[in-house]
Write a protein that holds these residues in place. Structure first.
Motif, PDB file in Angstrom:
ATOM      1  N   ASP A 199     -14.253  -2.776   6.442  1.00 22.66           N
ATOM      2  CA  ASP A 199     -13.001  -3.424   6.025  1.00 22.66           C
ATOM      3  C   ASP A 199     -12.739  -3.078   4.566  1.00 22.66           C
ATOM      4  OD1 ASP A 199     -12.797  -4.752   8.451  1.00 22.66           O
ATOM      5  OD2 ASP A 199     -14.094  -6.366   7.754  1.00 22.66           O
ATOM      6  N   PRO A 200     -11.444  -2.964   4.215  1.00 26.15           N
ATOM      7  CA  PRO A 200     -11.184  -2.698   2.802  1.00 26.15           C
ATOM      8  C   PRO A 200     -11.517  -3.930   1.971  1.00 26.15           C
ATOM      9  CG  PRO A 200      -9.129  -3.013   3.996  1.00 26.15           C
ATOM     10  CD  PRO A 200     -10.233  -3.093   5.001  1.00 26.15           C
ATOM     11  N   VAL A 201     -12.335  -3.768   0.993  1.00 25.80           N
ATOM     12  CA  VAL A 201     -12.739  -4.925   0.198  1.00 25.80           C
ATOM     13  C   VAL A 201     -12.328  -4.774  -1.262  1.00 25.80           C
ATOM     14  CG1 VAL A 201     -14.657  -5.676   1.634  1.00 25.80           C
ATOM     15  CG2 VAL A 201     -15.030  -3.908  -0.033  1.00 25.80           C
ATOM     16  N   CYS A 202     -12.163  -3.553  -1.682  1.00 29.20           N
ATOM     17  CA  CYS A 202     -12.006  -3.349  -3.108  1.00 29.20           C
ATOM     18  C   CYS A 202     -11.128  -2.114  -3.354  1.00 29.20           C
ATOM     19  CB  CYS A 202     -13.409  -3.157  -3.665  1.00 29.20           C
ATOM     20  SG  CYS A 202     -13.498  -2.725  -5.355  1.00 29.20           S
ATOM     21  N   TRP A 203     -10.302  -2.191  -4.367  1.00 28.39           N
ATOM     22  CA  TRP A 203      -9.421  -1.074  -4.714  1.00 28.39           C
ATOM     23  C   TRP A 203      -9.749  -0.622  -6.123  1.00 28.39           C
ATOM     24  CZ3 TRP A 203      -5.416   0.344  -1.191  1.00 28.39           C
ATOM     25  CH2 TRP A 203      -5.313  -0.489  -0.084  1.00 28.39           C
ATOM     26  N   THR A 204      -9.746   0.667  -6.324  1.00 29.03           N
ATOM     27  CA  THR A 204     -10.073   1.146  -7.665  1.00 29.03           C
ATOM     28  C   THR A 204      -9.144   2.282  -8.062  1.00 29.03           C
ATOM     29  OG1 THR A 204     -11.902   1.867  -9.065  1.00 29.03           O
ATOM     30  CG2 THR A 204     -11.795   2.842  -6.899  1.00 29.03           C
ATOM     31  N   GLU A 205      -9.063   2.496  -9.360  1.00 26.25           N
ATOM     32  CA  GLU A 205      -8.193   3.574  -9.846  1.00 26.25           C
ATOM     33  C   GLU A 205      -8.974   4.884  -9.798  1.00 26.25           C
ATOM     34  OE1 GLU A 205      -6.736   2.948 -13.791  1.00 26.25           O
ATOM     35  OE2 GLU A 205      -5.796   4.917 -13.857  1.00 26.25           O
ATOM     36  N   ALA A 206      -8.458   5.833  -9.030  1.00 25.14           N
ATOM     37  CA  ALA A 206      -9.122   7.136  -8.946  1.00 25.14           C
ATOM     38  C   ALA A 206      -8.687   8.001 -10.131  1.00 25.14           C
ATOM     39  CB  ALA A 206      -8.749   7.822  -7.645  1.00 25.14           C
ATOM     40  N   PRO A 207      -9.554   8.892 -10.594  1.00 26.47           N
ATOM     41  CA  PRO A 207      -9.171   9.758 -11.718  1.00 26.47           C
ATOM     42  C   PRO A 207      -7.897  10.541 -11.403  1.00 26.47           C
ATOM     43  CG  PRO A 207     -11.495  10.008 -11.225  1.00 26.47           C
ATOM     44  CD  PRO A 207     -10.922   9.153 -10.146  1.00 26.47           C
TER      45      PRO A 207
ATOM     46  N   GLY B 297      -9.020   5.716   8.684  1.00 24.49           N
ATOM     47  CA  GLY B 297      -8.260   4.950   7.687  1.00 24.49           C
ATOM     48  C   GLY B 297      -7.049   4.280   8.313  1.00 24.49           C
ATOM     49  N   GLU B 298      -6.421   4.972   9.249  1.00 27.05           N
ATOM     50  CA  GLU B 298      -5.257   4.416   9.933  1.00 27.05           C
ATOM     51  C   GLU B 298      -5.657   3.252  10.841  1.00 27.05           C
ATOM     52  OE1 GLU B 298      -1.905   5.004  10.013  1.00 27.05           O
ATOM     53  OE2 GLU B 298      -2.217   6.206   8.222  1.00 27.05           O
ATOM     54  N   MET B 299      -6.895   3.293  11.321  1.00 34.75           N
ATOM     55  CA  MET B 299      -7.345   2.240  12.235  1.00 34.75           C
ATOM     56  C   MET B 299      -7.672   0.949  11.492  1.00 34.75           C
ATOM     57  SD  MET B 299      -9.847   4.471  14.652  1.00 34.75           S
ATOM     58  CE  MET B 299     -10.761   3.108  15.344  1.00 34.75           C
ATOM     59  N   THR B 300      -8.185   1.077  10.278  1.00 38.62           N
ATOM     60  CA  THR B 300      -8.649  -0.114   9.564  1.00 38.62           C
ATOM     61  C   THR B 300      -7.475  -0.867   8.943  1.00 38.62           C
ATOM     62  OG1 THR B 300      -9.094   1.347   7.717  1.00 38.62           O
ATOM     63  CG2 THR B 300     -10.971   0.711   9.034  1.00 38.62           C
ATOM     64  N   PRO B 301      -7.669  -2.147   8.617  1.00 41.19           N
ATOM     65  CA  PRO B 301      -6.580  -2.919   8.024  1.00 41.19           C
ATOM     66  C   PRO B 301      -6.118  -2.314   6.697  1.00 41.19           C
ATOM     67  CG  PRO B 301      -8.442  -4.338   8.567  1.00 41.19           C
ATOM     68  CD  PRO B 301      -8.896  -2.946   8.771  1.00 41.19           C
ATOM     69  N   ARG B 302      -4.937  -2.704   6.287  1.00 45.85           N
ATOM     70  CA  ARG B 302      -4.329  -2.209   5.040  1.00 45.85           C
ATOM     71  C   ARG B 302      -4.105  -0.696   5.109  1.00 45.85           C
ATOM     72  NH1 ARG B 302      -2.146  -5.126   1.108  1.00 45.85           N
ATOM     73  NH2 ARG B 302      -3.593  -6.335  -0.106  1.00 45.85           N
ATOM     74  N   GLU B 303      -3.696  -0.208   6.276  1.00 48.34           N
ATOM     75  CA  GLU B 303      -3.421   1.220   6.413  1.00 48.34           C
ATOM     76  C   GLU B 303      -2.125   1.580   5.684  1.00 48.34           C
ATOM     77  OE1 GLU B 303      -2.672  -1.040   8.527  1.00 48.34           O
ATOM     78  OE2 GLU B 303      -1.014  -0.488   9.844  1.00 48.34           O
ATOM     79  N   TYR B 304      -1.921   2.866   5.476  1.00 50.36           N
ATOM     80  CA  TYR B 304      -0.668   3.303   4.853  1.00 50.36           C
ATOM     81  C   TYR B 304       0.434   3.129   5.891  1.00 50.36           C
ATOM     82  CZ  TYR B 304      -3.384   4.951   0.980  1.00 50.36           C
ATOM     83  OH  TYR B 304      -4.218   4.982  -0.107  1.00 50.36           O
ATOM     84  N   PRO B 305       1.474   2.353   5.563  1.00 51.59           N
ATOM     85  CA  PRO B 305       2.365   1.891   6.636  1.00 51.59           C
ATOM     86  C   PRO B 305       3.427   2.885   7.116  1.00 51.59           C
ATOM     87  CG  PRO B 305       2.987   0.889   4.545  1.00 51.59           C
ATOM     88  CD  PRO B 305       1.795   1.734   4.278  1.00 51.59           C
ATOM     89  N   LYS B 306       3.804   3.849   6.287  1.00 51.89           N
ATOM     90  CA  LYS B 306       4.970   4.648   6.672  1.00 51.89           C
ATOM     91  C   LYS B 306       4.598   6.026   7.210  1.00 51.89           C
ATOM     92  CE  LYS B 306       7.887   2.114   3.614  1.00 51.89           C
ATOM     93  NZ  LYS B 306       8.244   1.905   2.242  1.00 51.89           N
ATOM     94  N   TYR B 307       5.547   6.596   7.948  1.00 51.81           N
ATOM     95  CA  TYR B 307       5.336   7.931   8.510  1.00 51.81           C
ATOM     96  C   TYR B 307       5.132   8.965   7.411  1.00 51.81           C
ATOM     97  CZ  TYR B 307       5.882   7.220  13.483  1.00 51.81           C
ATOM     98  OH  TYR B 307       5.672   6.853  14.782  1.00 51.81           O
ATOM     99  N   ARG B 308       5.881   8.771   6.320  1.00 53.39           N
ATOM    100  CA  ARG B 308       5.745   9.769   5.242  1.00 53.39           C
ATOM    101  C   ARG B 308       4.333   9.747   4.645  1.00 53.39           C
ATOM    102  NH1 ARG B 308       6.208   7.255   0.223  1.00 53.39           N
ATOM    103  NH2 ARG B 308       7.319   5.296   0.286  1.00 53.39           N
TER     104      ARG B 308
ATOM    105  N   VAL C 218       0.856  -1.187   0.000  1.00 54.20           N
ATOM    106  CA  VAL C 218       0.000   0.000   0.000  1.00 54.20           C
ATOM    107  C   VAL C 218       0.893   1.239   0.000  1.00 54.20           C
ATOM    108  CG1 VAL C 218      -1.798   1.216   1.275  1.00 54.20           C
ATOM    109  CG2 VAL C 218      -1.761  -1.263   1.274  1.00 54.20           C
ATOM    110  N   ASP C 219       0.663   2.104  -0.943  1.00 57.25           N
ATOM    111  CA  ASP C 219       1.483   3.316  -1.055  1.00 57.25           C
ATOM    112  C   ASP C 219       0.617   4.444  -1.597  1.00 57.25           C
ATOM    113  OD1 ASP C 219       3.615   5.031  -1.080  1.00 57.25           O
ATOM    114  OD2 ASP C 219       4.950   3.694  -2.186  1.00 57.25           O
ATOM    115  N   LEU C 220       1.113   5.664  -1.449  1.00 53.76           N
ATOM    116  CA  LEU C 220       0.371   6.823  -1.961  1.00 53.76           C
ATOM    117  C   LEU C 220       0.920   7.230  -3.330  1.00 53.76           C
ATOM    118  CD1 LEU C 220       0.024   9.163   1.141  1.00 53.76           C
ATOM    119  CD2 LEU C 220      -1.832   8.138  -0.135  1.00 53.76           C
ATOM    120  N   PRO C 221       0.052   7.704  -4.198  1.00 55.24           N
ATOM    121  CA  PRO C 221       0.553   8.165  -5.497  1.00 55.24           C
ATOM    122  C   PRO C 221       1.304   9.488  -5.359  1.00 55.24           C
ATOM    123  CG  PRO C 221      -1.793   8.585  -5.302  1.00 55.24           C
ATOM    124  CD  PRO C 221      -1.402   7.852  -4.079  1.00 55.24           C
ATOM    125  N   TRP C 222       2.154   9.786  -6.330  1.00 58.33           N
ATOM    126  CA  TRP C 222       2.884  11.059  -6.275  1.00 58.33           C
ATOM    127  C   TRP C 222       2.014  12.226  -6.727  1.00 58.33           C
ATOM    128  CZ3 TRP C 222       6.604  11.887  -3.251  1.00 58.33           C
ATOM    129  CH2 TRP C 222       7.465  10.849  -2.902  1.00 58.33           C
TER     130      TRP C 222
END
Lengths: 263, 475
Positions: free
Chosen positions: B307-315, B413-424, B220-224
């Protein structure tokens, strides 16, 4: 002029506190309360944002540290699982799982229970013996009396995975007082323990469960294997109407397969 | 009363309305966030002893038909279907409905899954555009593909419903990535709820920036790019704060079209998906509520699982975002106007007394008041009718409140599973929760206004949603 000063105070928000407002801050010259509401909202929101920011930071830091620490400790106890799989002497396995520090008991138990979940045969039996010898079972049994429903729920789940037949009486004794979701956890735990002596209690539970949970109850009863089939048939006789037709079909197939299977 | 006095009076009244509108709106959002926080916390604790494995291996766990409508999805369809065929669930079938694609969607499917013509009845209780052919996979016994004339997403879903065999069906977008245990998670309320659960939705997360391998999210990562990050914050806020809150009082009016699970017989009974709206997902949920309540049934639930169930591409471009948001707004207004009988109608419970009026007055038509607010502040400020200090105070309150709501979403979002793992990640999300108040929110408001205009003019349809093909690129 006074209103302006108040607004700037809220904007700067450096020292926003209710006490700072003079008692006549209700803007008497215009009588418009909306601005006062906005100012108060700014102050409340400002402190809420600060508090939430700090909370998220602490929350994240605490969970990160806790997770890292637990992962490190888990790695120590995973050696016990490896020794079990390598069929090392039992004493060595027990030593590998023995808690060494404060808080280790919970972590060691978690590693052990998680491994039991995925293992069968001799390794599973060895780990179950370890759980008994290291007092994990007693520890978990004590947790059935915990004040927190989540602690009790987790204890029931663990006791099921530990196939702890001593827990049957304890689970049955608290089951009636538990909420519906914990009742399901208790029944699941009894099914995981697998002692058919608990089956009559499933039938008894059926009378107190809402109709939507009857199929779930039947699915848990099937976990006991063919020994459960007479009880499942009884359940069908008593609550047959509660099964959706497609599920009913599956249930009958399952029962028929059990009849064909060699004893 | 002179003209000047009348003008001042008008400004004062507008100011009053705006301030109280702002106050009520944000109080409700905060209340929903608070309810969501408690609900999610309890849900996560319960997850620890959830026993999902038993649920997934039991022969009595209901089977599920997964419907995948696909229109010009050649870029990602093969990876999506492959991903779906490997989910952790006991019994399911995947039905892909090729809705008159003009690209190589069908060819990709034929090539990837060795499809052969299948002799199955494709007609059913729901009217659809003609089905040209049905295919079955030689390698996956539970994969069916329908090739039909283009009729839109609703028509495709109805065609899928006609041949679905199981009691529950789940819809998923052709470009979405399903979590392996997603179906188990959404079926748990169906199996373990004390009342009948007729629909379940889950949180749809933004996949942009994540590392994807073989159709699965592995990191799991954030887009630039900033635009999708704004949407990450927005999705957290909307799904975790909003929908969890509504679900708690059985007043959920939207289950995302990207992923939702429903009882098939009920949906067929109410005539399937409506084809004359772009908000078919929300419309279905409203009609299900309506059907149950009119039938005198109160003991039912439409649940939201946090719970996170599905991932989609955001515009990732403003043009695509614009089409999406205009469509959402138009769909919202269409559906709200179809179900006016729910307004303050106690027969519908919290749905009629809270959820519907809130959506109607704040989320739907509230955009007009928001626009009026921007105009009044701009014009009034320019003419000196509104004091600058008041404007600044209001602006500060709005920014702080927006930040507070977004931070709540980030926390959930931080509480639920598959949270963004890093401090950045965390720092960026917090920064974007603040920055979004300076431009992004205004952009979304503008797009909602355009959507409202589209609705009033009766204009607007699905439009093209270009995908960069996250799945294909990372596969």
């Amino acid at each position: 002029m006074r209103r302006s000063a108040l607004c700037w105070a809220s904007l700067l928000a450096a020292l926003p506190a209710h006490a700072q407002f003079p008692p006549d801050a209700a803007i008497p010259d215009t009588g418009r309360l909306s601005i006062l509401l906005i100012i108060y909202m700014s102050i409340v929101f400002f402190w809420a944002v600060v508090a939430l920011f700090v909370y998220i930071g602490l929350f994240k830091a605490y969970h990160r540290l806790r997770r890292k620490y637990r992962e490190r400790r888990k790695a120590v106890f995973r050696l016990g699982v490896e020794l079990t799989l390598m069929e090392e002497p039992y004493e060595k396995i027990v030593e590998a799982f023995r808690p060494r520090r404060l808080g280790d008991l919970d972590i060691s138990k978690e590693v052990l229970v998680d491994s039991i979940r995925h293992l069968t045969g001799d390794p599973q039996r060895a780990l179950l013996r370890v759980a008994g010898d290291l007092g994990f079972v007693e520890h978990t049994l004590r947790r059935l009396k915990a004040g927190s429903r989540h602690t009790r729920g987790r204890a029931m789940e663990d006791l099921g995975l530990l196939h702890c037949s001593q827990a049957i009486v304890a689970i049955l004794s608290i089951m009636d007082q538990e909420s519906l979701d914990l009742k399901i956890v208790a029944l699941r735990s009894l099914a995981a323990i697998g002692d058919p002596a608990a089956l009559p209690y499933f039938l008894r539970a059926a009378d107190t469960l809402p109709p939507t949970l009857i199929p779930r109850l039947a699915s848990l009863m099937l976990e006991f294997g063919p020994k459960s089939h007479p009880y499942v048939q009884q359940l069908i006789n008593q609550h047959g109407d509660e099964f959706p037709s497609l599920l009913f079909e599956e249930l009958l197939k399952e029962l028929a397969a059990g009849m064909k299977a060699p004893a | 009363m002179s003209l000047r006095e009348f003008y001042d009076w008008g400004v004062e009244v507008t100011e009053f309305v705006l301030v109280y509108y702002f106050f009520i709106l944000n109080s409700i959002y905060l209340l929903l966030s608070f309810v969501a926080f408690r609900t999610i916390y309890q849900h996560l604790l319960r997850n620890i002893y959830g026993g999902l494995e038993q649920l997934s291996r039991s022969p009595l766990t209901p089977a599920v038909s997964i419907l995948v409508p696909a229109h010009n999805e050649a870029v990602s369809i093969a990876v999506t279907v492959n991903n779906l065929l490997h989910i952790d669930y006991m019994r399911f079938e995947v039905i892909v409905i090729n809705d008159g694609s003009t690209d190589s969607t069908l060819e990709e499917l034929k090539k990837g899954f060795r499809l052969v013509p299948a002799d199955i009845p494709t007609a059913g209780p729901l009217d659809t555009q003609p089905v040209l052919a049905a295919y079955r996979s030689e390698v996956h016994h539970n994969l069916l593909v329908l090739d039909k004339k283009n009729g839109g997403k609703s028509d495709a879903l109805n065609a899928g419903l006609n041949i679905a065999r199981y009691a529950y069906f789940c819809t998923i977008d052709a470009d979405a990535i399903l979590e392996p245990d997603a179906i188990q998670r959404v079926m748990r309320p169906v199996m373990e709820s004390p009342v009948r659960v007729i629909g379940v939705g889950g949180i749809v997360r933004v996949a942009n920036g994540c590392r994807i391998e073989k159709g699965r999210i592995v990191e799991v990562d954030l887009p630039w790019s900033p635009l999708p990050v704004f949407q990450v914050v927005e999705y957290f806020r909307a799904f975790l704060s909003g929908r969890t809150g509504y679900s708690r009082i059985n007043a959920l009016m939207i289950v995302s079209g990207a992923f939702g699970l429903f009882e098939r017989s009920l949906v067929v009974e109410i005539g399937g998906y409506r084809k004359d709206t772009v908000g078919e997902d929300m419309d279905l949920v409203c009609r299900l509520h309506d059907h149950m309540r009119r039938g005198g049934v109160k003991d039912y639930l439409i649940e939201f699982v946090p719970d996170p169930v599905c991932w989609t591409e955001a515009p990732s471009s403003v043009a695509v975002l614009s089409r999406q948001r205009r469509r959402w707004q138009k769909g919202l207004l269409e559906v709200l106007s179809e179900h006016t009988r729910m307004l303050f109608n106690p027969r519908y419970g919290w749905l009629g007394l809270f959820s519907y009026p809130f959506l109607l007055f704040f989320e739907g038509w509230g955009i007009l008041l928001e626009t009026l607010g921007y105009l009044v502040f701009a014009v009034g400020g320019f003419l000196g009718a509104i004091q600058t200090d008041f404007m600044i105070a209001f602006f500060v309150a709005a920014i702080l409140c927006g930040t507070l709501l977004s931070l709540t979403g980030v926390l959930l979002g931080e509480m639920t599973p598959r949270e963004y793992p890093k401090y950045r990640h965390w720092m960026r999300l917090i920064a974007f929760a603040v920055i979004e108040n300076f431009g992004y929110r205004q952009l979304v408001s503008f797009l909602r206004l355009m959507g409202t205009i589209d609705y009033v003019r009766g204009k607007g349809e699905w439009g093209r949603m270009e995908r960069s093909g996250l799945l294909r690129r990372k596969a």
